[in-house]
Design a protein around this motif. Structure first.
Motif, PDB file in Angstrom:
ATOM      1  N   ASP A 111     -33.316  65.968 -41.296  1.00 52.65           N
ATOM      2  CA  ASP A 111     -33.780  65.198 -40.633  1.00 52.65           C
ATOM      3  C   ASP A 111     -35.167  64.080 -41.264  1.00 52.65           C
ATOM      4  OD1 ASP A 111     -36.206  64.460 -38.283  1.00 52.65           O
ATOM      5  OD2 ASP A 111     -33.780  63.814 -37.425  1.00 52.65           O
ATOM      6  N   ALA A 158     -40.505  66.955 -42.048  1.00 50.02           N
ATOM      7  CA  ALA A 158     -42.133  66.528 -41.968  1.00 50.02           C
ATOM      8  C   ALA A 158     -42.754  66.741 -41.208  1.00 50.02           C
ATOM      9  CB  ALA A 158     -42.437  65.172 -41.588  1.00 50.02           C
ATOM     10  N   ARG A 159     -42.607  67.720 -39.640  1.00 48.51           N
ATOM     11  CA  ARG A 159     -42.571  68.280 -39.399  1.00 48.51           C
ATOM     12  C   ARG A 159     -42.932  69.877 -39.483  1.00 48.51           C
ATOM     13  NH1 ARG A 159     -39.882  65.818 -34.911  1.00 48.51           N
ATOM     14  NH2 ARG A 159     -37.816  67.336 -35.401  1.00 48.51           N
ATOM     15  N   ARG A 215     -46.700  59.896 -41.853  1.00 52.10           N
ATOM     16  CA  ARG A 215     -47.270  59.944 -40.396  1.00 52.10           C
ATOM     17  C   ARG A 215     -47.445  61.063 -40.168  1.00 52.10           C
ATOM     18  NH1 ARG A 215     -44.886  59.561 -35.723  1.00 52.10           N
ATOM     19  NH2 ARG A 215     -43.248  59.277 -35.976  1.00 52.10           N
ATOM     20  N   ILE A 216     -46.070  62.090 -39.895  1.00 51.44           N
ATOM     21  CA  ILE A 216     -46.453  63.522 -39.140  1.00 51.44           C
ATOM     22  C   ILE A 216     -47.192  63.997 -40.534  1.00 51.44           C
ATOM     23  CG2 ILE A 216     -44.956  65.191 -38.615  1.00 51.44           C
ATOM     24  CD1 ILE A 216     -42.765  62.803 -37.902  1.00 51.44           C
ATOM     25  N   ALA A 222     -37.436  63.179 -40.096  1.00 52.07           N
ATOM     26  CA  ALA A 222     -38.886  63.780 -38.849  1.00 52.07           C
ATOM     27  C   ALA A 222     -38.869  65.469 -38.889  1.00 52.07           C
ATOM     28  CB  ALA A 222     -38.320  62.840 -37.216  1.00 52.07           C
ATOM     29  N   HIS A 232     -36.485  55.120 -38.149  1.00 54.93           N
ATOM     30  CA  HIS A 232     -35.665  56.229 -37.982  1.00 54.93           C
ATOM     31  C   HIS A 232     -34.976  56.158 -37.078  1.00 54.93           C
ATOM     32  CE1 HIS A 232     -34.141  59.815 -38.468  1.00 54.93           C
ATOM     33  NE2 HIS A 232     -34.990  61.010 -37.356  1.00 54.93           N
ATOM     34  N   LYS A 284     -32.517  69.697 -36.060  1.00 55.35           N
ATOM     35  CA  LYS A 284     -34.085  69.445 -35.283  1.00 55.35           C
ATOM     36  C   LYS A 284     -35.060  70.210 -36.099  1.00 55.35           C
ATOM     37  CE  LYS A 284     -33.191  74.221 -33.126  1.00 55.35           C
ATOM     38  NZ  LYS A 284     -33.195  75.334 -31.647  1.00 55.35           N
ATOM     39  N   GLU A 318     -42.376  56.551 -44.287  1.00 56.88           N
ATOM     40  CA  GLU A 318     -43.338  56.971 -43.535  1.00 56.88           C
ATOM     41  C   GLU A 318     -43.199  58.382 -42.778  1.00 56.88           C
ATOM     42  OE1 GLU A 318     -43.930  55.808 -39.330  1.00 56.88           O
ATOM     43  OE2 GLU A 318     -41.673  56.346 -39.682  1.00 56.88           O
ATOM     44  N   GLN A 319     -42.362  58.974 -42.291  1.00 59.27           N
ATOM     45  CA  GLN A 319     -41.980  60.120 -41.630  1.00 59.27           C
ATOM     46  C   GLN A 319     -43.031  61.620 -42.677  1.00 59.27           C
ATOM     47  OE1 GLN A 319     -39.962  60.561 -38.499  1.00 59.27           O
ATOM     48  NE2 GLN A 319     -40.332  58.268 -38.814  1.00 59.27           N
TER      49      GLN A 319
END
Length: 393
Positions: free
Chosen positions: A350, A355-356, A111-112, A352, A22, A326, A107-108
């Motif tokens: 984004d 995913a969060r 993984r997350i 990541a 990323h 964010k 991947e994000q």
């Protein structure tokens, strides 16, 4: 290996690149330490100049020579691509750029959020070669010419003759003219899929060309946007994202919808056109004023979503949220799920942060039924996604 550039010792090493990460970097290892390297492709052997060794856990580097190249490597169309911070992937074939972005998103999410995603990154109308698409540019003046920041730096790089290759052509002459007499300039272009694009220029905070408000169009519908405000920067982005949101939500006549981080009312307007009663929240008062103008039947509130939404105690059939890079975060996710919608459209720039947020939604009872990604930032590592969430069965 240690060489000297301008009498400053600079360390260079020959490294084999691992997976894409990323941020547009490939991951390499040097004596067990992770090095994030810019300007490379997975599997290549590259001479790397270390650019940041300030962290104990990982370093950053820049490719200075390709020893063994991947077949998808191409010559960058911009002569300052390796210096300017605006582009990450000019050395990569445009189709393979989307493959790399797909790998990062997958991947994000895995993984997350523990989500297995096998989708693709879709091209959108308006830039088949990945150039000339960016409709909003922020320049710094350098020697009376437009400049852009170096990667991870406050230093400025002069754009090449003819302008930045990813900037929309309709705004390039305006940027040259503005930067002859200012320190910084914002150039915005709208209606650029038509024969009559609009161009506005804000130099050192003052409007010097064009109008304070501009017209943007999606399908047959038009919106008024602020010359210095937010609108999708790729000519085809607004329509692609709007189509994905509306199709995924499947609105019905009489539905109640919330449009969070609503901007000037892009999604609210399209939902209202389908007989949905819409309410929007947006922190920018200027954008809220334009949203009220663009969607006269909607109700819009100026304020931070995380503060306004919990106080509303609203119920909604549908929710759209398009948070900043964010992401939305815990408080907003909890407030959204308390409205008990039958469907949520999460627009994210984004992977990541997406995913969060999806992990938080899963904790609060909502899971994605579809995730689509769009290549609305060609030549960069950025990618836009639309996730449609529904209650757990």
């Amino acid at each position: 290996m240690q060489v000297s550039v301008d009498a400053t010792p600079v360390e260079e090493f020959d490294l084999v690149m691992g997976n894409i990460a990323h941020g547009g970097y490939c991951v390499a290892r040097l004596d067990g330490r992770v090095v994030f390297v810019r300007g490379t492709l997975p599997g290549e052997t590259v001479r790397v100049r270390l650019t940041d060794t300030s962290k104990a856990s990982h370093w950053f580097g820049q490719a200075v020579e390709v020893i063994s190249a991947d077949p998808h490597r191409v010559d960058p169309p911009c002569p300052v691509a390796g210096e300017c911070g605006g582009c990450d992937f000019q050395h990569v074939d445009i189709e393979f750029q989307r493959e790399l972005k797909q790998r990062v998103v997958a991947e994000q999410l895995s993984r997350i959020a523990g989500i297995t995603w096998t989708g693709s990154v879709e091209a959108v109308e308006g830039s088949s070669d990945g150039l000339g698409w960016r409709t909003r540019m922020q320049y710094r003046s350098i020697k009376g010419r437009p400049g852009l920041r170096r990667h991870r730096s406050h230093d400025v790089v002069e754009v090449p003759d003819g302008g930045c290759p990813i900037a929309h052509p309709a705004g390039r002459d305006a940027a040259e003219a503005a930067c002859r007499g200012c320190e910084q300039a914002i150039v915005m272009v709208t209606n650029c899929l038509t024969d009559n694009p609009e161009v506005s220029v804000i130099a050192d905070g003052q409007l010097i060309a064009g109008g304070e408000t501009m017209t943007a169009q999606v399908g047959q519908r038009r919106w008024k946007v602020g010359a210095g405000g937010f609108w999708q920067v790729h000519p085809g982005a607004a329509e692609a994202l709007a189509d994905a949101v509306v199709a995924g939500l499947d609105p019905h006549q009489g539905d109640e919808a919330l449009d969070l981080y609503c901007g000037v009312g892009l999604f609210a307007g399209l939902l209202a056109d389908r007989g949905v009663r819409v309410r929007g929240i947006e922190v920018s008062r200027q954008a809220v004023a334009l949203a009220r103008r663009n969607v006269p039947g909607g109700r819009f509130v100026a304020g931070r979503v995380e503060r306004v939404l919990p106080r509303m105690k609203a119920k909604a059939n549908l929710v759209v949220l398009d948070p900043p890079r964010k992401g939305a975060g815990k408080a907003v996710v909890q407030a959204v799920t308390r409205t008990s919608p039958r469907a949520i459209a999460h627009v994210a720039c984004d992977p990541a942060a997406l995913a969060r947020d999806l992990h938080l939604f899963e904790i609060n009872g909502y899971v994605p039924r579809s995730i689509r990604c769009f290549d609305v930032f060609p030549m960069t590592h950025h990618v836009e996604a639309v996730a449609i969430l529904k209650p757990k069965v």
